[in-house]
Design a protein around this motif. Structure first.
Motif, PDB file in Angstrom:
ATOM      1  N   ALA A  85       0.969  -1.020   0.231  1.00 49.25           N
ATOM      2  CA  ALA A  85       0.104  -0.231   0.168  1.00 49.25           C
ATOM      3  C   ALA A  85       0.577   1.391  -0.140  1.00 49.25           C
ATOM      4  CB  ALA A  85      -1.221  -0.201   0.743  1.00 49.25           C
ATOM      5  N   SER A  86       2.172   1.314   1.010  1.00 46.06           N
ATOM      6  CA  SER A  86       3.405   2.519   1.031  1.00 46.06           C
ATOM      7  C   SER A  86       3.939   2.798  -1.157  1.00 46.06           C
ATOM      8  CB  SER A  86       3.773   2.856   1.858  1.00 46.06           C
ATOM      9  OG  SER A  86       4.516   1.262   1.988  1.00 46.06           O
ATOM     10  N   GLY A  87       4.433   1.388  -0.822  1.00 43.07           N
ATOM     11  CA  GLY A  87       5.496   1.243  -1.976  1.00 43.07           C
ATOM     12  C   GLY A  87       5.126   1.305  -2.879  1.00 43.07           C
ATOM     13  N   LEU A  88       3.894   0.526  -3.707  1.00 39.63           N
ATOM     14  CA  LEU A  88       3.742   0.813  -5.169  1.00 39.63           C
ATOM     15  C   LEU A  88       3.241   2.247  -5.539  1.00 39.63           C
ATOM     16  CD1 LEU A  88       2.576  -0.166  -8.123  1.00 39.63           C
ATOM     17  CD2 LEU A  88       0.395  -1.542  -6.696  1.00 39.63           C
ATOM     18  N   GLU A 171      -8.722  -0.514  10.604  1.00 40.05           N
ATOM     19  CA  GLU A 171      -9.127  -0.504   9.905  1.00 40.05           C
ATOM     20  C   GLU A 171      -8.937   0.686   9.207  1.00 40.05           C
ATOM     21  OE1 GLU A 171     -12.996  -0.758   8.470  1.00 40.05           O
ATOM     22  OE2 GLU A 171     -13.921  -3.073   9.416  1.00 40.05           O
ATOM     23  N   ALA A 172      -8.022   1.144  10.086  1.00 38.36           N
ATOM     24  CA  ALA A 172      -7.895   3.218   9.638  1.00 38.36           C
ATOM     25  C   ALA A 172      -5.979   3.390   9.882  1.00 38.36           C
ATOM     26  CB  ALA A 172      -8.676   4.417  10.541  1.00 38.36           C
ATOM     27  N   LEU A 173      -5.939   2.152  10.923  1.00 35.89           N
ATOM     28  CA  LEU A 173      -4.195   2.652  11.669  1.00 35.89           C
ATOM     29  C   LEU A 173      -3.463   2.392  10.179  1.00 35.89           C
ATOM     30  CD1 LEU A 173      -2.115   2.773  13.385  1.00 35.89           C
ATOM     31  CD2 LEU A 173      -2.331   0.676  14.503  1.00 35.89           C
ATOM     32  N   LYS A 174      -4.085   1.391   9.556  1.00 38.24           N
ATOM     33  CA  LYS A 174      -3.079   0.720   8.565  1.00 38.24           C
ATOM     34  C   LYS A 174      -3.069   1.588   7.280  1.00 38.24           C
ATOM     35  CE  LYS A 174      -3.322  -4.305   8.991  1.00 38.24           C
ATOM     36  NZ  LYS A 174      -3.588  -5.693   8.040  1.00 38.24           N
ATOM     37  N   PRO A 175      -4.051   2.202   6.793  1.00 39.04           N
ATOM     38  CA  PRO A 175      -3.548   3.558   5.982  1.00 39.04           C
ATOM     39  C   PRO A 175      -2.898   4.655   6.265  1.00 39.04           C
ATOM     40  CG  PRO A 175      -5.877   2.914   5.485  1.00 39.04           C
ATOM     41  CD  PRO A 175      -5.269   1.907   7.247  1.00 39.04           C
ATOM     42  N   ILE A 180       2.301   7.520   5.624  1.00 42.38           N
ATOM     43  CA  ILE A 180       3.833   8.562   6.156  1.00 42.38           C
ATOM     44  C   ILE A 180       4.949   7.079   5.276  1.00 42.38           C
ATOM     45  CG2 ILE A 180       5.265   8.376   8.400  1.00 42.38           C
ATOM     46  CD1 ILE A 180       2.540   8.342  10.552  1.00 42.38           C
ATOM     47  N   VAL A 181       4.703   6.617   5.751  1.00 41.24           N
ATOM     48  CA  VAL A 181       5.509   5.732   5.207  1.00 41.24           C
ATOM     49  C   VAL A 181       5.444   6.142   3.427  1.00 41.24           C
ATOM     50  CG1 VAL A 181       6.710   3.650   3.451  1.00 41.24           C
ATOM     51  CG2 VAL A 181       5.327   3.984   5.820  1.00 41.24           C
TER      52      VAL A 181
END
Length: 310
Positions: A85-88, A171-175, A180-181
């Motif tokens: 989710a952060s790399g692509l 469910e909101a913590l991961k996004p 941030i990343v």
């Protein structure tokens, strides 16, 4: 002319080794030794508070425990989700952005690129304070922006009906962590691609323009193929860094993984096993399993980007 005593003079044969010795000593002490010691620990059970004499051989038990630990598997799933989710998006944004900066900015290119690169060198503590405030449920600017957009007809219907509890809702913590990343590393990738763009011969674009190729045709048929080696390099770094993600989820969740352990990555779980649960053997075994995962995905990345016939 001052001359060294005879016993301090080095033969040209041994001088290179003497000059390399400081680096080699530091590399062995802080690089090779911890690596080999972690491999040794992976086959032992040890609590550091009991001293080195408390170690005892357990064979493959630590690896068996890790493979049967559902929390370890959950941490791997969290890591994979966050890495993807952060790399692509980093590369999907960095490539066209670097192309735009390369074409639109000439004189002011370096200051603009420096501004994009700034988050990469920003202190992790400063990042934690900044985004903890931004993601605050009651006073955060992100929820304030959502509330403002919610008042717009049609668009507002797509927004959440209430303030989002970013730091406590699983469910909101991961996004939030992925955001941030992405924010921190997209500028680094922009610098990589901008450096690669400057090595593409201008003659290729001039010839394409004469042949009637437009900007988009030049981008897809000249720019992207020429960036292929740098894309491989950047994606490989994202894969390795994403699977070792530690600082952002650790700081944002206080080192505990957050609600329902939604922010617990594999690296955070290794840390907790070692320093919270005092199980250095299991943590070492998990770290070597993670190394195998990183090595396998890195190999698959190289296979995916390999040209046919290579």
């Amino acid at each position: 002319m001052l001359r060294l005593p005879h016993f301090l003079r080095l033969s040209p044969r041994y001088a290179p080794y003497a000059l390399l010795a400081p680096f080699l000593v530091l590399f062995i002490v802080f690089g090779v030794f911890p690596l080999l010691f972690s491999l040794y620990l992976a086959f032992h059970s040890w609590e550091p508070t009991s001293g080195l004499g408390a170690m005892h051989w357990v064979g493959l038990d630590n690896f068996a425990f890790a493979l049967q630990d559902e929390w370890f598997w959950k941490s791997l799933r969290n890591t994979g989700w966050l890495a993807l989710a952060s790399g692509l998006p980093q590369h999907l944004v960095a490539i066209p952005l670097a192309t735009f900066l390369h074409l639109a900015f000439k004189r002011w290119r370096n200051p603009v690129v420096g501004a994009w690169f700034l988050p990469y060198i920003t202190s992790s503590v400063a990042i934690a304070i900044l985004f903890s405030s931004l993601f605050s449920t009651d006073y955060g600017l992100i929820n304030l922006a959502i509330a403002t957009v919610r008042e717009i007809p049609l668009i507002g219907a797509l927004m959440p009906a209430a303030a989002v509890d970013w730091l406590n809702d699983p469910e909101a913590l991961k996004p939030a962590i992925a955001t941030i990343v992405f924010w921190r590393y997209v500028g680094f990738n922009v610098v990589l691609y901008l450096a690669a763009l400057q090595t593409i011969p201008v003659d290729l674009y001039e010839a394409a323009t004469i042949d009637g190729a437009g900007r988009f045709q030049q981008f897809f048929h000249i720019t992207l193929p020429s960036l292929r080696p740098m894309i491989l390099f950047g994606v490989t770094l994202s894969v390795i860094g994403g699977l070792q993600l530690f600082e952002e989820p650790f700081i944002l969740t206080g080192g505990k993984g957050g609600s329902d352990q939604a922010g617990m990555t594999a690296a955070v779980y290794l840390y907790r096993n070692a320093f919270d649960f005092n199980d250095f053997g299991a943590a070492s075994a998990m770290s070597w399993l993670l190394f195998l995962v990183v090595a396998a995905l890195t190999w698959l990345t190289h296979r995916a980007f390999r040209r046919q016939g290579d």
